[in-house]
Design an enzyme around this catalytic site. Structure first.
Site, PDB file in Angstrom:
ATOM      1  N   GLY A  33       0.856  -1.190   0.000  1.00 17.33           N
ATOM      2  CA  GLY A  33       0.000   0.000   0.000  1.00 17.33           C
ATOM      3  C   GLY A  33       0.886   1.231   0.000  1.00 17.33           C
ATOM      4  N   LYS A  34       0.258   2.356   0.218  1.00 19.92           N
ATOM      5  CA  LYS A  34       0.979   3.637   0.238  1.00 19.92           C
ATOM      6  C   LYS A  34       1.989   3.642   1.373  1.00 19.92           C
ATOM      7  CE  LYS A  34      -1.255   7.688   0.878  1.00 19.92           C
ATOM      8  NZ  LYS A  34      -0.628   8.973   1.076  1.00 19.92           N
ATOM      9  N   LYS A  57       0.522  -6.479   8.273  1.00 23.27           N
ATOM     10  CA  LYS A  57       0.829  -5.234   7.551  1.00 23.27           C
ATOM     11  C   LYS A  57       1.953  -4.538   8.302  1.00 23.27           C
ATOM     12  CE  LYS A  57      -0.461  -1.331   4.995  1.00 23.27           C
ATOM     13  NZ  LYS A  57      -1.441  -0.821   4.007  1.00 23.27           N
ATOM     14  N   ASP A  72     -14.241   5.624   3.063  1.00 25.64           N
ATOM     15  CA  ASP A  72     -13.340   5.344   1.944  1.00 25.64           C
ATOM     16  C   ASP A  72     -13.747   4.047   1.251  1.00 25.64           C
ATOM     17  OD1 ASP A  72      -9.698   5.207   1.538  1.00 25.64           O
ATOM     18  OD2 ASP A  72     -11.307   5.867   0.211  1.00 25.64           O
ATOM     19  N   GLY A 121       3.103   0.831   3.242  1.00 26.19           N
ATOM     20  CA  GLY A 121       3.814  -0.363   3.700  1.00 26.19           C
ATOM     21  C   GLY A 121       3.336  -1.612   2.993  1.00 26.19           C
ATOM     22  N   ARG A 122       3.944  -2.707   3.342  1.00 21.41           N
ATOM     23  CA  ARG A 122       3.636  -3.972   2.665  1.00 21.41           C
ATOM     24  C   ARG A 122       2.850  -4.907   3.573  1.00 21.41           C
ATOM     25  NH1 ARG A 122       7.155  -5.039  -1.622  1.00 21.41           N
ATOM     26  NH2 ARG A 122       8.636  -3.336  -2.055  1.00 21.41           N
ATOM     27  N   VAL A 123       2.175  -5.875   2.932  1.00 25.59           N
ATOM     28  CA  VAL A 123       1.393  -6.850   3.691  1.00 25.59           C
ATOM     29  C   VAL A 123       1.892  -8.232   3.333  1.00 25.59           C
ATOM     30  CG1 VAL A 123      -0.938  -7.481   4.355  1.00 25.59           C
ATOM     31  CG2 VAL A 123      -0.567  -5.402   3.068  1.00 25.59           C
ATOM     32  N   LYS A 134     -14.454   1.825  -1.557  1.00 29.76           N
ATOM     33  CA  LYS A 134     -14.129   1.716  -2.994  1.00 29.76           C
ATOM     34  C   LYS A 134     -13.570   0.315  -3.208  1.00 29.76           C
ATOM     35  CE  LYS A 134      -9.687   3.961  -2.061  1.00 29.76           C
ATOM     36  NZ  LYS A 134      -8.861   5.148  -2.256  1.00 29.76           N
TER      37      LYS A 134
END
Ligand SMILES: Cn1ncc2ncnc(NCCc3cnc(NC(=O)Nc4cccc(C(F)(F)F)c4)s3)c21
Length: 275
Positions: free
Chosen positions: A23-24, A43, A137, A26-28, A139
């Site tokens: 994501g913006k 995460k 949010d 960090g990583r999961v 979406k």
């Protein structure tokens, strides 16, 4: 003996698996908790990025809000921990990944599938709104798919308790923003959880058409949203079009309430009872 759910988690408790996405912030990763073999998603967020983004408070609010949520269509946040440089969120693992990838691959969903997804979204939003939490949010990018094909609303990084009269500058796409969050602020431009009803309308449209109803250049998108200007293609059934029109209403108070969404003919037609 060892307490069943230790309140203190640490990285050594987990065996880290494949990356699930980034994501913006960090990583999961898929992760397995060593003692009980419990599979989750971990995460990883970098503290300096959170500080630079000035989002620590938002993250604390997300953790506080989400730790109290229990619903089959809301991704669980089991806990969190941190080390010197990073914050870790221990999340429910959604076995079928990100909904937007399914939508892009299939271009658009058949009406029966879209209706089942919207019924699950309405149930999850009804649960949230009863707790006066608005997600804000909604979406495709924030919806995951569980192993049984059920959808899970995720990423409460923007959720707050309603009503909220602070205007957080949202980042990312404008497509899902309701008019009341776009209009230049008169002082009392507070908004309520009805913002999620508008986004549910945008989501219904995007599931059935394959693109968002107000998609355009940023300036044009804002203008179309503020005027509620959109057309529903003729291949969309009259019942689905009716629900979209009842959700995409400029006046938040006039949007169809969630309990009526769940009884709408389009939903009833496609959602087998007691499924
Ligand atoms: C991709 N994928 N595939 C399967 C799967 N299964 C589970 N999870 C996945 N992905 C993670 C989904 C998320 C859930 N909750 C999140 N929350 C968050 O990212 N919060 C957050 C981050 C940075 C900054 C802020 C702040 F401070 F701005 F608020 C808030 S991300 C999966």
């Amino acid at each position: 003996e060892q307490p069943t759910s230790p309140k203190q988690f640490h990285l050594g408790m987990f065996e880290i698996g494949r990356p699930l996405g980034k994501g913006k912030f960090g990583r999961v990763y898929v992760a397995r908790e060593r003692t009980k073999g419990f599979i989750c998603a971990l995460k990883v967020l970098h503290k300096h990025e959170l500080q630079q983004g000035k989002v620590e408070k938002q993250l604390r609010r997300e953790i506080e809000i989400q730790s109290n949520l229990r619903h089959p269509n809301i991704l669980r946040l089991f806990g969190h921990f941190h080390d010197s440089k990073r914050v870790f969120l221990i999340l429910e693992y959604a076995g079928k990944g990100e909904l937007y990838k399914h939508l892009r691959r299939e271009t658009k969903f058949p009406e029966w599938k879209a209706a089942q997804y919207i019924a699950q979204m309405a149930a999850a939003l009804q649960y949230l709104h009863k707790k006066h939490v608005m997600h804000r949010d909604i979406k495709p990018e924030n919806i995951l798919v569980g192993i049984h094909g059920e959808i899970k609303i995720s990423d409460f990084g923007w959720s707050v308790h309603a009503p909220n009269n602070r205007r957080n500058t949202m980042c990312g796409t404008l497509d899902y923003l309701p008019p009341e969050m776009i209009k230049p602020g008169s002082s009392d431009n507070y908004y309520t959880e009805k913002v999620d009803l508008w986004s549910l309308g945008v989501l219904t449209y995007e599931f059935l058409v394959g693109e968002a109803p107000f998609e355009d250049t940023p300036v044009m998108t804002q203008r179309k949203i503020a005027r509620g200007e959109m057309t529903v293609p003729s291949f969309v059934s009259p019942e689905a079009k009716d629900l979209i029109k009842r959700l995409l209403v400029l006046d938040p108070e006039k949007r169809i309430p969630l309990d009526e969404v769940q009884k709408h003919p389009w939903i009833i037609k496609h959602c087998v009872r007691g499924e």
